[in-house]
Design an enzyme around this catalytic site. Structure first.
Site, mmCIF file in Angstrom:
data_model
loop_
_atom_site.group_PDB
_atom_site.id
_atom_site.type_symbol
_atom_site.label_atom_id
_atom_site.label_comp_id
_atom_site.label_asym_id
_atom_site.label_seq_id
_atom_site.Cartn_x
_atom_site.Cartn_y
_atom_site.Cartn_z
ATOM 1 N N GLY A 46 -3.581 -53.026 -6.972
ATOM 2 C CA GLY A 46 -3.646 -53.651 -5.659
ATOM 3 C C GLY A 46 -4.599 -54.827 -5.725
ATOM 4 C CD GLN A 51 -9.758 -57.315 -4.669
ATOM 5 O OE1 GLN A 51 -8.675 -56.922 -4.267
ATOM 6 N NE2 GLN A 51 -10.383 -56.769 -5.708
ATOM 7 C CB CYS A 93 -12.945 -52.144 -6.943
ATOM 8 S SG CYS A 93 -12.582 -53.629 -6.000
ATOM 9 C CG LEU A 94 -8.670 -55.290 -10.162
ATOM 10 C CD1 LEU A 94 -7.436 -56.119 -9.812
ATOM 11 C CD2 LEU A 94 -8.701 -54.954 -11.638
ATOM 12 C CG HIS A 135 -9.430 -49.948 -2.862
ATOM 13 N ND1 HIS A 135 -10.462 -49.321 -3.519
ATOM 14 C CD2 HIS A 135 -9.450 -51.236 -3.270
ATOM 15 C CE1 HIS A 135 -11.083 -50.209 -4.293
ATOM 16 N NE2 HIS A 135 -10.479 -51.379 -4.166
ATOM 17 C CD GLU A 136 -6.360 -53.598 -2.981
ATOM 18 O OE1 GLU A 136 -6.944 -54.683 -2.719
ATOM 19 O OE2 GLU A 136 -6.588 -52.960 -4.021
ATOM 20 C CG HIS A 139 -10.917 -55.493 -1.078
ATOM 21 N ND1 HIS A 139 -12.133 -55.845 -1.617
ATOM 22 C CD2 HIS A 139 -10.336 -54.663 -1.983
ATOM 23 C CE1 HIS A 139 -12.278 -55.251 -2.794
ATOM 24 N NE2 HIS A 139 -11.203 -54.536 -3.037
#
Length: 173
Positions: A46, A51, A93-94, A135-136, A139
Site C-alpha cells: 500500500g 508518502q 511501513c515504507l 494503515h493507508e 497516512h
C-alpha cells in the site's frame, strides 16, 4: 511511468492532513500509476500520496491474486465509515524504516471513496485487506503506525532511528 522517492519519518509532510482531490484528469491517472510502480518497486502492499510528498487524499493498495500478480485498487478521498471486531498483527511501513510492531486494528471495515473517474465506491474489507486500508488512510490523516504503539516503544524506535540517521550522515561524509 516513474518510481518516486518515498519520504521517511520524521519528514514533516508525513504529518500533514491530506487535501481532498476534486479534479479527476490524466494527471491523477499518471500519479496513480507512479504510485503503483513505486509501491511494487519498494516492495510494499500500500502507498499513500503523502508518502511521496503529495498531501492529497489518494491511496493505492495491492490486491494481487495468483491469476493477476500486479492488481491494485486506487482509492480517492477514502473514508472508513464503520469498523467492527479487532485483531492484532504485525505492521511495517515504507516510510518508517527498520520498524515492525504489533498494531490493533478493526477486523472488518466499511469504506467509501471515489475511483479515478470520480465515481463513488463503497465496499467492505476484512482481515489483511482491511488492515492495509486502515494503515493507508491513517497516512492521509497524518498518522503513522508508530502512533499506535505505546509511549515506551515509540521512544525506543525514535532512539534507534536517531542512531540510524547518524550512521547514514557519517557514511555520506
Amino acid at each position: 511511468m516513474s518510481i518516486r522517492k518515498i519520504l521517511t519519518f520524521p519528514h514533516p509532510i508525513l504529518r500533514l492532513k491530506a487535501e481532498p482531490i476534486t479534479v479527476f484528469d490524466e494527471e491523477l491517472h499518471t500519479l496513480v500509476q507512479d504510485m503503483v510502480d513505486t509501491m511494487h518497486a519498494a516492495p510494499g502492499v500500500g502507498l499513500a500520496a503523502n508518502q511521496i510528498g503529495i498531501p492529497r487524499q489518494l491511496v493505492v493498495v495491492d490486491n494481487s491474486t495468483v491469476d493477476n500478480e500486479r492488481a491494485y485498487l486506487a482509492l480517492v478521498n477514502p473514508r472508513i465509515t464503520a469498523g467492527e471486531g479487532s485483531m492484532v498483527d504485525e505492521e511495517g511501513c515504507l516510510s518508517v524504516v527498520e520498524c515492525f510492531a504489533k498494531v490493533k486494528r478493526f477486523r472488518k471495515i466499511h469504506v467509501t471513496a471515489q475511483d479515478m473517474e470520480g465515481n463513488p465506491l463503497q465496499f467492505d474489507a476484512e482481515d489483511r485487506f482491511a488492515r492495509i486500508i486502515q494503515h493507508e488512510v491513517d497516512h492521509l490523516l497524518g498518522t503513522l503506525f508508530i502512533d499506535h504503539l505505546s509511549t515506551l516503544k515509540r521512544a525506543l524506535y525514535k532512539k534507534k532511528l536517531k542512531k540510524i540517521l547518524q550512521e547514514q550522515e557519517m557514511e555520506q561524509q
